[in-house]
Design an enzyme around this catalytic site. Structure first.
Site, PDB file in Angstrom:
ATOM      1  N   HIS A  20       0.729  -1.184   0.098  1.00  0.00           N
ATOM      2  CA  HIS A  20       0.043  -0.027   0.186  1.00  0.00           C
ATOM      3  C   HIS A  20       0.719   1.083  -0.138  1.00  0.00           C
ATOM      4  O   HIS A  20       0.537   2.243   0.928  1.00  0.00           O
ATOM      5  CB  HIS A  20      -1.039  -0.028   1.165  1.00  0.00           C
ATOM      6  CG  HIS A  20      -2.000  -1.114   1.084  1.00  0.00           C
ATOM      7  ND1 HIS A  20      -2.962  -1.060   2.017  1.00  0.00           N
ATOM      8  CD2 HIS A  20      -2.202  -2.198   0.216  1.00  0.00           C
ATOM      9  CE1 HIS A  20      -3.838  -2.278   1.691  1.00  0.00           C
ATOM     10  NE2 HIS A  20      -2.997  -2.784   0.570  1.00  0.00           N
ATOM     11  N   TYR A  61      -9.792  -8.589   5.661  1.00  0.00           N
ATOM     12  CA  TYR A  61      -9.592 -10.016   5.219  1.00  0.00           C
ATOM     13  C   TYR A  61      -9.733 -10.985   6.221  1.00  0.00           C
ATOM     14  O   TYR A  61      -9.807 -12.196   5.609  1.00  0.00           O
ATOM     15  CB  TYR A  61      -8.511  -9.949   4.521  1.00  0.00           C
ATOM     16  CG  TYR A  61      -8.255  -9.333   3.059  1.00  0.00           C
ATOM     17  CD1 TYR A  61      -8.923  -9.866   1.969  1.00  0.00           C
ATOM     18  CD2 TYR A  61      -8.108  -7.799   2.914  1.00  0.00           C
ATOM     19  CE1 TYR A  61      -8.817  -9.492   0.691  1.00  0.00           C
ATOM     20  CE2 TYR A  61      -8.407  -7.214   1.654  1.00  0.00           C
ATOM     21  CZ  TYR A  61      -8.446  -7.951   0.499  1.00  0.00           C
ATOM     22  OH  TYR A  61      -8.774  -7.629  -0.656  1.00  0.00           O
ATOM     23  N   TYR A  79     -12.517  10.386   4.041  1.00  0.00           N
ATOM     24  CA  TYR A  79     -13.209   9.482   3.347  1.00  0.00           C
ATOM     25  C   TYR A  79     -13.497   8.226   4.198  1.00  0.00           C
ATOM     26  O   TYR A  79     -13.896   6.961   3.891  1.00  0.00           O
ATOM     27  CB  TYR A  79     -12.581   9.021   2.096  1.00  0.00           C
ATOM     28  CG  TYR A  79     -12.748  10.230   1.108  1.00  0.00           C
ATOM     29  CD1 TYR A  79     -14.065  10.253   0.224  1.00  0.00           C
ATOM     30  CD2 TYR A  79     -11.864  11.378   1.160  1.00  0.00           C
ATOM     31  CE1 TYR A  79     -14.091  11.259  -0.615  1.00  0.00           C
ATOM     32  CE2 TYR A  79     -12.017  12.390   0.407  1.00  0.00           C
ATOM     33  CZ  TYR A  79     -13.248  12.577  -0.627  1.00  0.00           C
ATOM     34  OH  TYR A  79     -13.298  13.686  -1.244  1.00  0.00           O
ATOM     35  N   GLU A 106     -13.487   1.445  -4.449  1.00  0.00           N
ATOM     36  CA  GLU A 106     -14.254   2.434  -4.440  1.00  0.00           C
ATOM     37  C   GLU A 106     -13.590   3.703  -5.345  1.00  0.00           C
ATOM     38  O   GLU A 106     -12.297   3.705  -5.424  1.00  0.00           O
ATOM     39  CB  GLU A 106     -14.398   3.209  -3.000  1.00  0.00           C
ATOM     40  CG  GLU A 106     -13.377   3.739  -2.339  1.00  0.00           C
ATOM     41  CD  GLU A 106     -13.763   3.983  -0.688  1.00  0.00           C
ATOM     42  OE1 GLU A 106     -14.541   3.302  -0.194  1.00  0.00           O
ATOM     43  OE2 GLU A 106     -13.232   4.995  -0.410  1.00  0.00           O
TER      44      GLU A 106
END
Length: 391
Positions: free
Chosen positions: A171, A285, A274, A264
């Site tokens: 990420h 997960y 957000y 999204e």
């Protein structure tokens, strides 16, 4: 160049980006939650308004950008190479690239041109570097692309870093986009699979960052009066931002890989939160629930979301006329979804308009100045594909 049959990419399917890839990049489609996202099954490429031409081969391509007025494009390969693709000619290695920390989801990232590239020759790049104690973080730099003779970068200067560096190799996000007026550089900074930094105003992880082209902080940033990395923040509460695109009216959109069943697309507003990891339309997960967006209306909700997940890869605004009905759409690659998704923009709303099944992971989407759309497929045998409009 050759036309590629509808199912010709089946052999290219890559189960994961690497052994260190996060579930959001590699997991099979999520079926745990009911699909309230309005998604539709993918359409075979044979029924699309284009044919597919296979143009070139790359090794783990991640991003690309066309050089306007030329037959050239720059392509990053995640292991640390920058390529200069020449239409109808050979693909060249660009010298002078930075050393990258390659592994997991890390390595070379995005490449974009400076707004004044025609005069300055400046390009912006993102990559991952190692820190102390087994930590890693994304960085952004700028350099001049010299094309006389063998192509090379000169004067490379780092202008931004993820802060803090943390352990793990997932990420990073590190997507880049300039505002249409060329005044501001936007950077997608992932939360590095650490969850909480997305809400931590003392970190620039899990944020979209807004800078001047030299890396300084604009005086009108929403948190500019606060010290340190807080001043860089444009929006927060993001997870893994793998696409940034401005539309024809100058609005910024981002897509991000959510948790299980929560990919999204957002219309990005200054100072907006957000919600991740407090809310998401997906779950963790490990099966633990995350409250959905409607439970916390103070957080900005996505314009579209996917369940099952599609694992977004690359985002581009399309304003051309080469493909009927595509004008003013967002185009998004899908990794686990193995295809291309078109979303029509209608004011502040988005509509899931088309989804085509390529049978392989789509990492990057770019629209060329002639109106054609080009894709990069993911993995060791990545391909540069041209979508040729049907007449």
């Amino acid at each position: 160049m050759k036309h590629v049959p509808t199912l010709a990419f089946a052999a290219l399917i890559i189960a994961a980006c690497s052994a260190g890839t996060a579930p959001s990049e590699a997991a099979p489609a999520d079926t745990a939650k009911l699909d309230a996202s309005g998604d539709q099954p993918a359409t075979p490429v044979a029924d699309a308004p284009f044919t597919v031409q296979e143009i070139a081969d790359f090794d783990e391509p991640w991003a690309m950008t066309f050089i306007p007025g030329t037959k050239l494009a720059l392509v990053t390969e995640r292991s640390g190479k920058l390529k200069l693709w020449q239409e109808g000619g050979s693909t060249l290695d660009v010298a002078g690239v930075p050393a990258v920390a390659y592994g997991g989801q890390g390595g070379f990232g995005d490449v974009i041109l400076a707004p004044d590239f025609a005069q300055s020759g400046i390009v912006y790049l993102s990559w991952v570097e190692a820190g102390a104690g087994g930590t890693f973080g994304a960085v952004v730099g700028k350099a001049k692309l010299e094309q006389g003779g063998a192509p090379k970068l000169s004067g490379l200067q780092i202008i931004w870093k993820q802060d803090p560096k943390v352990t793990g190799r997932g990420h990073f996000s590190h997507r880049l986009a300039f505002s249409p007026d060329g005044r501001y550089l936007f950077i997608g900074s992932g939360e590095r699979q650490k969850f909480d930094p997305a809400q931590d105003m003392k970190a620039n992880l899990g944020k979209i960052v807004r800078l001047n082209p030299d890396g300084s902080v604009p005086a009108d940033n929403p948190f500019a009066d606060q010290a340190g990395v807080t001043a860089q923040i444009w929006s927060l509460g993001h997870r893994n931002i793998l696409g940034l695109a401005f539309d024809g009216t100058g609005r910024l959109w981002n897509q991000e890989m959510g948790p299980k069943g929560g990919d999204e697309v957002n219309l990005v507003e200054a100072k907006a939160n957000y919600g991740y990891p407090i809310v998401s339309n997906g779950d963790h997960y490990d099966g633990k629930d995350i409250p959905d967006h409607p439970t916390r209306p103070e957080f900005a909700a996505p314009k579209l979301w996917w369940n099952p997940s599609v694992s977004p890869g690359g985002l581009a605004w399309y304003g051309g006329d080469a493909y009927p009905g595509w004008k003013n759409s967002l185009l998004m690659g899908a990794l686990s979804g193995e295809g291309l998704i078109r979303m029509a923009i209608d004011g502040d709303a988005l509509h899931k308009s088309d989804r085509w099944d390529f049978g392989t992971r789509i990492r990057e989407v770019e629209a060329r100045e002639d109106g054609t759309v080009w894709l990069l497929t993911d993995g060791k045998k990545g391909k540069l594909l041209k979508l040729v409009p049907k007449r």
